[in-house]
Write an enzyme that holds these catalytic residues in place. Sequence first.
Site, PDB file in Angstrom:
ATOM      1  CG  ASP A  63      44.454  39.971  37.920  1.00 37.92           C
ATOM      2  OD1 ASP A  63      43.973  39.094  37.238  1.00 37.92           O
ATOM      3  OD2 ASP A  63      44.180  40.040  39.038  1.00 37.92           O
ATOM      4  CE1 TYR A  68      41.021  40.962  44.372  1.00 40.10           C
ATOM      5  CE2 TYR A  68      41.989  41.913  42.274  1.00 40.10           C
ATOM      6  CZ  TYR A  68      41.903  40.984  43.007  1.00 40.10           C
ATOM      7  OH  TYR A  68      42.288  39.646  42.560  1.00 40.10           O
ATOM      8  CE  LYS A  97      41.109  37.693  39.395  1.00 40.67           C
ATOM      9  NZ  LYS A  97      41.631  39.204  39.356  1.00 40.67           N
ATOM     10  CG  HIS A 152      37.359  36.432  42.591  1.00 39.37           C
ATOM     11  ND1 HIS A 152      37.344  37.911  42.689  1.00 39.37           N
ATOM     12  CD2 HIS A 152      38.490  35.925  43.074  1.00 39.37           C
ATOM     13  CE1 HIS A 152      38.393  37.906  43.399  1.00 39.37           C
ATOM     14  NE2 HIS A 152      39.316  36.946  43.383  1.00 39.37           N
TER      15      HIS A 152
END
Length: 347
Positions: A63, A68, A97, A152
């Site tokens: 994931d 990030y 995402k 997201h």
Amino acid sequence: MKPSLYFFPAVVVAALDSGNLQQPLTTDFSTIPLLGFGTWNIDRSNASEAVSAALQAGYRHLDCAAIYGNQKEVGKGIADGLNKTGLKRSDIWITSKLWNDQYTYQPLLRCHRAGPADNLPSYSHAPALVPEALDQTLADLGLDYLDLWLMHWPVVSSGGETKLDYLDAWHAMEMLHKTSNQLRHIGVSNFSPSQLHHLIEQSFTKPFVHQFEAHPYLPQSDWIEAHRAEGIAVTAYSPFANTNPTYKPGPNDPPLLLTNTDMLAIAAETGCTTAQVALVWGMSRGTAVIPKSAQVEHIKENFGALKCKIEDSDLDRIDGLSKKYLKRFNNPSKSYGVKLFEGLEDS
């Protein structure tokens, strides 16, 4: 009339009965391993090593997300892990995402799922940034396609403003899913019931997966059952609850989940760790779980949850923790200036 979609909870039951919790939730065209490896908050300095170690340990579900900030390093870890294990790209499931600022307010001709697909209007164009965002994610990860791309949050951020807005981005994602070979499935994350129902009513494509926070302190059992009824699979993030260092403890917060006395007692009785107990509880509900760790020993420990056996009475005991400690840890409503999670537990 809603089109039929796919959800087979019997597959999960069979997986539990056989002791093989890596048996995926299965539809007629895809598989999602129930135990995944999350990459949120893994520093770029060791993200590649962690992802490669996860694949070598046995994980087949990764994931990721643009926000990030580590997708290039994750991509290097994927390449290294595939090389060292002899796996092919098709052997693993990779999710990423779309972030809030990766699409615009550019209007679309709305589409409505009012009847058979042949009678639905087509939409004219998509926000320009969505295809660019997908291309960038694929380039960063070093991939040709994603198994799953999620929106997201149900918000858009532009010019310092954040507002609830998700249909334009979803329609752009639909178009990419329909016209390119870069996406196998699309889904959403962090939607409320009203937002999810609105999106389904206004779209051609129902989300394949909804990812949201779920753990023993925030079980969201009714919400999960609603997804089962709609044919939408669920991925639970933060399966260790407030053990995530991002969730700074407050004065009224519950004890850390992995040091909770009930969790410690169950772990001692079963010979498992509290982390493994938490993951088995999550998978027993038919949800995929995505623990993250940057340490190889913890990566292996978490994967060991697949061999952890827990009695129904202990699962029921864990179910009861939320009656005393109900808590949602990830809620950016204040920072976004919008109301999120309306109608859900601890919103």
